[in-house]
Every structure is written in C-alpha cells, then in structure tokens.
Design a protein around this motif. Sequence first.
Motif, PDB file in Angstrom:
ATOM      1  N   GLN A   1       0.869  -0.954  -0.024  1.00 26.50           N
ATOM      2  CA  GLN A   1       0.330   0.232  -0.074  1.00 26.50           C
ATOM      3  C   GLN A   1       1.343   0.625  -0.008  1.00 26.50           C
TER       4      GLN A   1
ATOM      5  N   LEU B   1       2.089   1.699  -2.953  1.00 24.11           N
ATOM      6  CA  LEU B   1       1.250   2.092  -4.535  1.00 24.11           C
ATOM      7  C   LEU B   1       0.550   3.667  -4.053  1.00 24.11           C
TER       8      LEU B   1
ATOM      9  N   GLN C   1      -1.091   0.393 -10.813  1.00 24.55           N
ATOM     10  CA  GLN C   1      -2.846  -0.496 -11.159  1.00 24.55           C
ATOM     11  C   GLN C   1      -1.440  -2.331 -11.041  1.00 24.55           C
TER      12      GLN C   1
ATOM     13  N   THR D   1       0.288  -3.177  -8.756  1.00 25.40           N
ATOM     14  CA  THR D   1       0.681  -3.275  -7.173  1.00 25.40           C
ATOM     15  C   THR D   1      -0.623  -3.412  -6.683  1.00 25.40           C
ATOM     16  N   GLU D   2      -1.802  -2.511  -7.229  1.00 23.65           N
ATOM     17  CA  GLU D   2      -3.004  -2.771  -6.595  1.00 23.65           C
ATOM     18  C   GLU D   2      -3.794  -4.302  -6.838  1.00 23.65           C
ATOM     19  N   ASP D   3      -2.979  -5.149  -7.954  1.00 19.58           N
ATOM     20  CA  ASP D   3      -3.624  -6.113  -8.258  1.00 19.58           C
ATOM     21  C   ASP D   3      -3.254  -7.458  -7.541  1.00 19.58           C
TER      22      ASP D   3
ATOM     23  N   LYS E   1      -4.559  -7.461  -4.125  1.00 20.94           N
ATOM     24  CA  LYS E   1      -5.658  -7.524  -4.679  1.00 20.94           C
ATOM     25  C   LYS E   1      -5.792  -8.783  -4.718  1.00 20.94           C
TER      26      LYS E   1
END
Length: 1026
Positions: A733, A736, A771, A773-775, A778
Amino acid sequence: MDCYTANWNPLGEEAFYRRFELYAMEWSLKEDLRDCLVAAAPYGGPIGRAGPRPPETPRWGGSHGTGAVPGPRGDGRGAAAQPERPIPPAALLKNNARKEKSPTARPLLEIYSASGLLLAGIPWKSGQLVQLGWTASEDLLCIQEDGTVLIYNLFCEFKRHFSMGNEVLQNHVLEAKVFHTEYGTGVAILTGAHRFSLTTNIDDLKLRRMPEVPGLQKPPSCWAVLSQDRVTIVLLAVGQDLYLLDNTSCSVVTPPGMSPSAGAYLQMAVSFNYRCLALFTDTGYIWMGLATLKEKLCEFTSSIRSAPKQMVWCMRPRSRQRAVVVAWDRQLMVVGNSTECIQERRFVLDEDSYLVPELDGVRILSRTSHEFLHEIPEASQEIFKIASMAPGALLLEAQKEYEKESQKADEYLREIKDQKLLPEAVSQCIEAAGYEHEPDTQKSLLRVSEAQGGFGCGQKHLPPGWRSCHGRHGPSAARLFPQAASFGKCFIDKFPPESFVRMCQDLRVLNAIRDYQIGIPLTFTQYKRLTIEVLLDRLVLRRLYPLAIRICEYLRLSEIQGVSRILAHWACYKVQQKDKSDEEVAHAINQKLGDTPGISYSEIAARAYDCGRTELAIKLLEYEPRSGEQVPLLLKMKRSKLALSKAIESGDTDLVYTVVLHLKNELNRGTFFMTLQNQPVALSLYRQFCKHQERETLKDLYNQDDNHQELGNFHVHSSYSEKRIEGRVGALQNALDEYYKAKNEFAAKGPSGPHGQSREGDPLGWHSAPQVTEDQIKLLRLQRHLQEDFDKPYLDLSLHDTVSNLILDGHHKRAEQLYREFKIPDKRSVLGGGSLVQPRGLSLGRNRAVGLGSGGCGAPAAPGAGLTCVSRYWWLKISALATRGDWEEMEKFSKSKKSPIGYLPFVEISVKHHNRYEAKKYAPRVTPEQRVKAFVLVGCVGLAPARGRLGVRGEGSEPVGAAGALCSAAGGSGGSGGGDLDQAADAAIEHKNETEMNFVLSKCTASTDAAVAEKLNRARAQLLKK
C-alpha cells in the motif's frame, strides 16, 4: 714502502698488529673525553657526545657494552647469506673520572663525523643522561635516569621517545647498555634496586624483567648482555661469582679452565659477533673463551691489576688469532693466544682515549686523533713481511726492479713462473690492495697485478666527470688511478679481469667516503659486510646526495635500486626547507625527478604533509600518476572532496567506494548526501551499495531526491521480507501511494517520466506500477481466502499458478472468477520480467507477483528473468486440463465459444500428452494454413486409449513451434498414422505448397506410406512443370 712494516707489532709468532691514524681530529673539545658521555657507532659510524657531566651524575664505572650487530644492514636486519651472525652498531660509554662543574651548567648534545666534523648539536634540556648508544640505522639513543629513552637522528632532530617501565622510573637507572641482536636494537637497564630490565627491540617494545640475583645488595662489578640460541641473557659478576640471568631463572656459572686463584671479576667484554667472552680479574688474570662458557680459548696474566677503563675484542673474520685490547688511563695492551702481549712503549696512550670495537679491529678516539688498530691480514703479511718468499712478495719486488730497469725483475718473474704461481701472486696483490688504507700503497699493489694481466684498467674504468674530493691526504688520497695493476697480469695469457676491476671500483668508493669531509672510515672487510645498499642509505642519512648519486652511476646500479631511491630521499628532505614557497619546491622537485622510474610522488607528498605543508603535498600529488596512491593521502589530509574527484577520474569503483564510505563516517548525514548530489557517479555507486548493505539509507536517499518511483520499488522489495500478510499488504500500500505520486508528477512533466524515465517501450515500467500493485494487493487477499477455504497453500503464488492450481484441483468457478476479476486476456503475449508487478529495473527474488509469471508456455519462469512467455487464460486452462487429464472438460471448453487462440494449441497439447484420439478431434478444426502441421502432429503419435477423467498428470505444457519437434517428443514416426498423413498430403497438395509437401514426405516411410509418398511426388512434379 721501505718502512711499511715499521709499525707492525708481533703477537706470538704468526700474528702482527698495526695502529695507524685515520684522521687528525679537529673537533676542538674543551674537556677530556672522561668528562663526557661518548658513544660511537661501528662501521665507521658517527660519534655522539654529551658533556660536560654534572657532578651528581650516577657512577659510570664498571663494564662498557660492546654490543653486537644482527647484520650489516642499516635497517637492522641480518644478512641471511652470512655464515655467522652479523652485528649492528654498538654504543659505548667512556667516563670514569670526574671534574667538578657548576650544577647549573647545561650539557650539550653533539654529533660528529668520524673525522671530527660537527654534524649537529643542541643544548640538553631534558632529564639527566646516563648512557648514549646508536641503533642499527644510526639513530642516537639517549637514556635518562628516569628510564626514558629519547631518539634523535644524525642532525639532533628529535624523532620519538619511549619508557622502560614504572619500576625503572621509581628506582632510577644506575647503568644502561645498548645492544643489538637479530631482533633489532635493544636496551638493558640496571636499576637502583639492583634489578635488570631489558627490551630486545625498541621498534617493537616488549619489556622483560629479569630474575632477581639472590642476596645482591650492591651493584655488580661488571655485567654484559649475551645472545645465545636467539635468547637474550645477562651475565653479571659479584666478587668472584658469575651469575647468568635468563627469562626464568638465575644460575651461578663457572668458566671452564678458570684459575682458582683468579680473584674477583672487574671487567668483561663480549666480542663483536657475540661468540666470545673475555673476563678480567683483580689479580690481572684475563680469561678468554666462548660466550657459551663451555670452552676456554686462552688465558693471560697481566702485571697490571687495577681495573681497566675499557676492554674490547680485536678480531679479524676467519682469523685464528683471538685478541683482546685492554685500556687503562695511559696504556693500551693487546692480549691474544700467545703468552706474550703488546704493550710497553709501542702502545702508550698520550691522552685520554675511547675504544670503539669494529668488525675487524678497534678504533681509538682521542681529542686530537682517530686511529685504527687491527690484525694484519694474511695477504698483506705474505707480501710485506721481511724476507717473505711468497709469490706476491716476489712479484712486488719484480715490479720495483722493473721500474729501476734492473734485470733482477726478470729473475723474480722467472722464479714465480717456474713454480706456476703467477696467478696466485696477482690474486694476492689484488687482495692486499683492498686491506690498505693509503692510496699510494693501493696503487703500488694494483700496478703489480695489472701489468701481469696484459690489460690496463686505467681511467677507462672510471666514470666520466668523476670529481675527486681532495682531503687532508691531497688528491692521491681521494683518487685511485688504477694503472696500479699494470705489471703482473701482462705475463698471464688468461686471467679473469673481474676481480681486478671489482677491486678498483671498491677502492674508489672507499677512498671517496674516507675523505675527511665525508668521514666514514670503512675498511674493505666492513664495506663488504655492510653492502653497497646500506652504504648508500648512510650517505643519504648524512644528506650527501650528490656523492651517493655519483657512486650509483659509477657502479651502474639500477635506477630503482640507486638513483631513484636517492632522489626520493632528496625530495623528502627538500620539502622540509621552509625558506621557499610551495610552488617553487614542487616545481624544483618535479624538474629534478620528472618521470624517473621507481619515484613515488605520494611518498614525498606524505613527507610534506608530516612537515605541516599541506598545500605543497597537494601540489606534489598532481604529479603522481597513480590514483590509488593519491586518494589515501588526500583522505588523510582531510581533502575528501578532492579525493572523491580523483577517485571518480580514475574509473576505479573500489577507490570510489573507499572515499564514499570515508565521507559517510566523516560528515554528518545531510552534508554527506549533499556532497554526493554533486557527484552523480559516486551517488549511483552508493545507491548500489545501499541496495545490498543499507536499505534504510537507500530510502533516505530517495526521499531526499523525491524519487517516488524508486520509493515505490523500495516498498515492494520491503514487502517480500514481511512474514505476515498484513505487513505485506501494508508495504505494498505504501508502494502504491508512492507510485501514484510518481504518476501525478509524470502528468505534470509531460511525455518523459520522473527522473528522465521514458514512457515508450516500457510495458511494465513506472507508469503501469500502480495498477499491478493494486492487483497484487487484491491477489494476496484472495489467496488468503482460498487458503482458508481449501486448506491448501496459495500464498506467494503468481496469478498464473493460482489459476492453474484451481483448475487442477477442479475449482473451475473460482478460476473463472479470477479470470474475470483480473481481466486475464484470452491470448498470450511476450512481456518483460517474470511478473506483472515487477517494475522496470527491479529484480524480484520471489515469485509473489500478480503477473502470470510462470507456466503460460508450460515451463516455470525464473525470478528476475529477461523476456518470459506469459500465458493468457485459454492457454492456461487447456494446459491445466490436459495436465489433469480432464479431456471431456477440455472438449466442452473448446465448444463453449470460438477459440481466440485457434485449435492448433489443442492439437499440440494433446500430442504433448501422447493422446492421438483427442488430437484428431481438433485437427479438422484448425485453420487451413496450419492444417498440414496439425495432421502431421496427429500422425506422429501412436494410437493411444483416451485417458480417464482423472488420469495421471503429465508434464506442464509448452507452446510448440515446430511439428517435427513435437513428433520427436511424442515418439511417433508416422508409421501408425497413415490416414492422417494422407490428409496432410491432401492439404499440402490443395495449398500447392512445395515446402509443406517436402515436410510431409519427410514423415513418410517406404513400408507403410508408399502411396502417400507417390501422390506427393506426382503433385510436386506437376508443380515444378508449371
């Protein structure tokens, strides 16, 4: 020459001793030597004097050290090639009588050359002196009453000091001796508590307290330091008893053959090489033997019973005669193997004198003269002894008669030649010339030897421009004209000239340094033991640079060994001259030295820095071509920024790292970072260092630069070291957040990313990092839920491996969910790196990324690999289904909708798993362009029963680029797939493609596929006709 033997004094039947003057001393002493502390170094060394002595000075009587030298080298190291242990300079004390002086009088410390020229002098302002002595490198040791030892160079310049310990400080020093062993220069102390302390090497100070002598209530009458089997011991006399002190014990010893009525010991002396010992008793008895006290050599009883002022050994190397010189106030006695001695009027001392033991004799110092007493060498005896019939003597007489134009010269020569002794006669003359001190005698002997060889050394062996230093002996004393060997060798056909030429060279060097202005009265024997290298060192220590250079040029020594080394010493001395500016000194040194081989400007600069001339040192370093020598000294001078620039210019990364780490420890954090900002190369290297060694420092660097992209990468790396899932998610995070900051910065700056990063051609660069990093965040959360639901490890798997494992385990709905949620494309593509989360420039060590990572093409991708084949969903699913053996589900999947990857992959996967039955289902559905390849693949696989729904898993699938490779992998030869080859042939003929026809032909066999081959050949022939 007629009175040559007039000063010869016989000792027994075989030995003769001679005393001759070296110099008429002109040191103008105002007091007798007895009122001074005196120490003279052997090998023609300098003379140290401190005086006059105040009346409260402790007792100087008793023994006087004669120390031994571990080697002839000026650095105190012994010569390994010498058969016997060599010896360094010894310090002696001459002071028995006292004169009342004013208590307020301050003594002077003076250093003279052996010829009496004052080298330097200073008023003594320190503590009370007890003893003087010399080190092997000709440094003067001044031993004080409190046990402090001060060290001065030849010019009375203070170098350093050390203490002999607290016990010596508390009890004071009664007597001290400077001695020399193979370990170096040592100091031995007798304290007021009648205890001995010593150190064997003042350069590596280790103090030893010797054992106590039982019942010793007064100072010993005499004592000496011995060296036996590499162990330093002390021998002392108390009355009629001798005590030997070693490291652990005190023992009473008795010399072998000692007369029972010898009496009490008054004096002892150790030979120059530590091998012999002499003892003098109050009955006048003198005992001489080995220093091991295991063998007596000889004894003598003197008519003089009073304690001598000094007693020293006088021996020549390899001589069978062993003699001791005993000195009283006005008399000198030489005692040897014979029952007789040399004394009476021959060796009367006209004034107070001081004896200096040498390797091959004894120097005798007084206020007005400097003399040398030695045993006549055998070669000189053979030639000059009265009525001698030795070959050398006859040759000398022949030469004299030849100069007189007498026919007797021929008679002498015939006598020598008839006995075939002419080569021996020449060798004797050459050898004897080396032992002579007067140049006229040298020339006479060499003239005799050269004439017999038919070659004239003459001036051709002298260097051009060699200038004589005319001293007190006139020009002939300083200039050896080697025509002196022009007689004997004329009558020998083949006599090697090397010994003659070498002797001419050696004598020229010796005569030059014996000059009154130089004052180094070396004998030939001492010179050979000392070596030319040490002699040059001693000339350099006296700052006689021109003479040293001339000798190097004359002897044709290599530059590194000779001239270069001397010039370097000259330059080190030059930087101490503070009457000239830094620019003038640096320019003068560079003009003189230039690019001379073996010269290190960094060493000269270091000397300038030690003298407090920092700017001069920096200027000198500009001439140093080696950055590795520049940088350390610049760091030492605290010129770190200049050192960093020099290190970067050198291109040596290790050198740059050295400076950077030095700056890191020297500067505060902020200043250090700002310094690196001005040096991009150093900053880049330091970042690389921090990536491996100090990652937190790397974070600070990125924060200072506002480099959000790299900060994001840093947090991604940090997430890998987190063991708990919450910690990983938190680190990702943070990454990100940094990536979004970098993205906003890019939007403000235009097409170039932050810090100059280009957007083009970077599918996984900084701009796609948010993107992925968000994936990744998740995916980690989903993997945790999957692990909880199915009780199987899913954490740390890539997205590809997660989907593949779900399909293999039959969880198709969960796999479809990931497919839709992460929008996995149906087709495959080639991307950089092993995972989608891997930003550009990062090498992730573990496969935790959201990217498809491994397996899209069947083989696991190595972490941090270059270009990796990343599989998309259709490839991934058919590979997993085939591995699982779920052929029915695979067929349903192929019919669910039109395959975005075509149907050749279905054929390839089936062939990969050796299932021809399934492969034949998909071959007709392949596009016409790929149909030939599909039918050939099917034909290469032998008929095999369809596997069960849950068959054994095979290897992970790979993309197949060539049907031939798959045929080989499938193990088929086409023999069992004739129908499929027939279909492949029809397709190739329909396409009218000769390449495809040839390919099918290569798979046909003569036994089973003859019809197919014939058909293909006919079609190919028709195609060629057209």
